[in-house]
Design a protein around this motif. Structure first.
Motif, short mmCIF file in Angstrom:
data_model
loop_
_atom_site.label_atom_id
_atom_site.label_comp_id
_atom_site.label_asym_id
_atom_site.label_seq_id
_atom_site.Cartn_x
_atom_site.Cartn_y
_atom_site.Cartn_z
N LEU A 1 60.76 -63.34 38.90
CA LEU A 1 61.85 -63.68 37.98
C LEU A 1 61.34 -63.70 36.54
N ASP B 1 61.33 -65.02 43.68
CA ASP B 1 60.27 -65.98 43.42
C ASP B 1 60.02 -66.08 41.92
N GLN B 2 59.38 -67.16 41.53
CA GLN B 2 59.23 -67.49 40.11
C GLN B 2 58.49 -66.41 39.33
N THR C 1 65.01 -72.45 37.23
CA THR C 1 65.25 -72.97 38.58
C THR C 1 66.62 -72.55 39.10
N GLN D 1 66.53 -68.89 39.91
CA GLN D 1 65.82 -68.67 41.17
C GLN D 1 66.75 -68.91 42.35
#
Length: 108
Positions: free
Chosen positions: A49, A45-46, A36, A39
């Motif tokens: 990443l 974006d997750q 998190t 990010q």
């Protein structure tokens, strides 16, 4: 010549050959960060990443540690920053040379 060392170096440079992976390593300079937090810093974006973190893990640039449901990443070998800092210095010198050339052209 196709030695194991040359293959490793090629993979090493390929792994460092993406701006997001370099941004991740820079973000981890100050210590471990959660996905998190990464990010937020990288604005990625997750899924993107995760893909790049996986590549960094596969080359042992970063390691992952789980605390409850949170995964923290950290740089495995701090000496990578000497390498990255050297690249920054080379880039700075190249920019300076370009600036000098532009100055000369403007004075002509």
């Amino acid at each position: 010549m196709d030695s194991p060392l040359h293959r490793y170096k090629a993979e090493f440079f390929k792994t460092l050959g993406h701006p997001l992976r370099l941004a991740i390593l820079d973000a981890l300079r100050s210590g471990p960060l959660s996905v998190t937090e990464l990010q937020a810093v990288t604005k990625a974006d997750q899924s993107m990443l995760s893909q790049h973190l996986s590549r960094l893990r596969n080359m042992n640039f970063v390691t992952a540690r789980r605390e409850a449901t949170t995964i923290f990443y950290q740089v495995h070998d701090q000496e990578i920053y000497q390498f990255l800092d050297l690249a920054r210095q080379i880039y700075g010198r190249q920019l300076k040379r370009s600036e000098d050339i532009l100055t000369e052209l403007n004075q002509a």
